[in-house]
Design a protein around this motif. Sequence first.
Motif: not given
Length: 488
Positions: A97-125
């Motif tokens: 559980r710990k491994r999945l929890f930490l991995g999920g948090m890392a993906v959440l942080g990275a994907s949130s940064a990606l969404g914030g910098f999105a320049t197109s609908p495809e990138m945001l989706l």
Amino acid sequence: MSTLDHRTRPAEAPSIALPEPTAGHRMTRQQKLVLTLLLGAQFMIAVDFSILNVALPVVGRGLGFSLNNLQWVATAFALTAAGFTLLFGRVADLFGRKRLFLGGMAVLGASSALGGFATSPEMLLIARVLQGLATAAVTPAGLALLTTAFKEGPLREKALGLNGALMSAGFTAGAILGGLLTDLLSWRWAFFVNVPVAALVLILAPRVITDSRPSDRPKLDVPGAIAVTGGLLALVFGLTQAGAEGWGKPTTLGALLAGLVLLVAFRFIEQRSASPLVPVSIMKRRTVLWGNVAGLIAFVTETSLVFLLTLYLQEVLGYSPLATGLAFGVLGIGTVIGGTLGGRAVGRFGTRSTIVAGGVVQALATVSLVALGSSGAWIWLLLAATFVGGIGNMLMIVGFMVTATSGLPDAEQGLATGLATMTQQVGITMGIPIMSAIATARMGGSTGPDAVLSGVGVAILINSALVLLGALLAGLFLAPRRERRTTA
């Protein structure tokens, strides 16, 4: 490996080994740290469900989304969050559980940064899909870490009550925060706000949370995983299409039918699987089955009520998105109070009584909203009813979470919390299209304030009846407290 000392017994399930409280009803300092960290992560996840709702028109103008495709900003997140939750809940049991929890948090942080910098609908989706996958991993893993950190009893009930309160408050806070960030800064900050929180959790969690894995690693039920994930994806897609295009469209009916077929197939696959994703025996438990039914109704009704009242506030009373979000702050206060009372109520009266009482309170508060009129003075009824209804709704949710995760060994806590999380996310997704279809049918194509008020009133009446049905089902089919605890 965590720096905390832990004990692993042979052939025992994964668990967080924490020092026992010095008093039966007191948390140790270490347990408080674990609770704070996990609740912070779950609150952030809840905020993500609603933070973009009030900002969608602004997002559409900023990135060039057409009005018809704007719903996919929410749908892309809901599809993956609901569709993969059960699978990731079992993966957490099997691989840590710990491994999945930490991995999920890392993906959440990275994907949130990606969404914030999105320049197109495809990138945001793409960012929203990744956020949904991260949510599907973090939520059941975090809840499993929470339930295994606290043994069944008052401490677990208190922890789940606080978790429920913050999850529900996070859904409301997301609407408020989304309006504030959009008005004061930019819609991009609805994504960026996740990044420092995720980073802080990733820094602290390895030192605070410890985990162990079973000595034997069973095989993952791949056919079952494909069937249930595909079925949930199709079902949620069909529900969101129903809300956007109507229930009679071929895509809606086809997706709903495919989802039902795959979920029925999943049932038969599990009966024949040597290592089932969801053992049939766990679904035969009344606590798991009827606890999740009550939870599904609680989430369907409250989240869809927020949608209906948003229509009322903006289309009838003329509120701005920011003012609408602030009006729901009273609901958020009610849910926090309900969450803090929920653990005590479960400990004193049992889960069945807590769910029934919460459902009756929510139903009565909701049905009073049928009286809403077109005058601005009716805002006081809305504030009072949503406050009281929020307390009742959280009593239902806390009772549901305790019921659905009780009487199970630690090895199955990830599965149980995965089921509970799936119930929550499917409920959030189902409620809005169902109530939207009811309100739209009543409006009959009209869009004026009187038509909206009429449609919202009928949907609110059905919403309150559904809550009452959930309370009655819990009262009929859940075992009384003494029987449940002796048979668990």
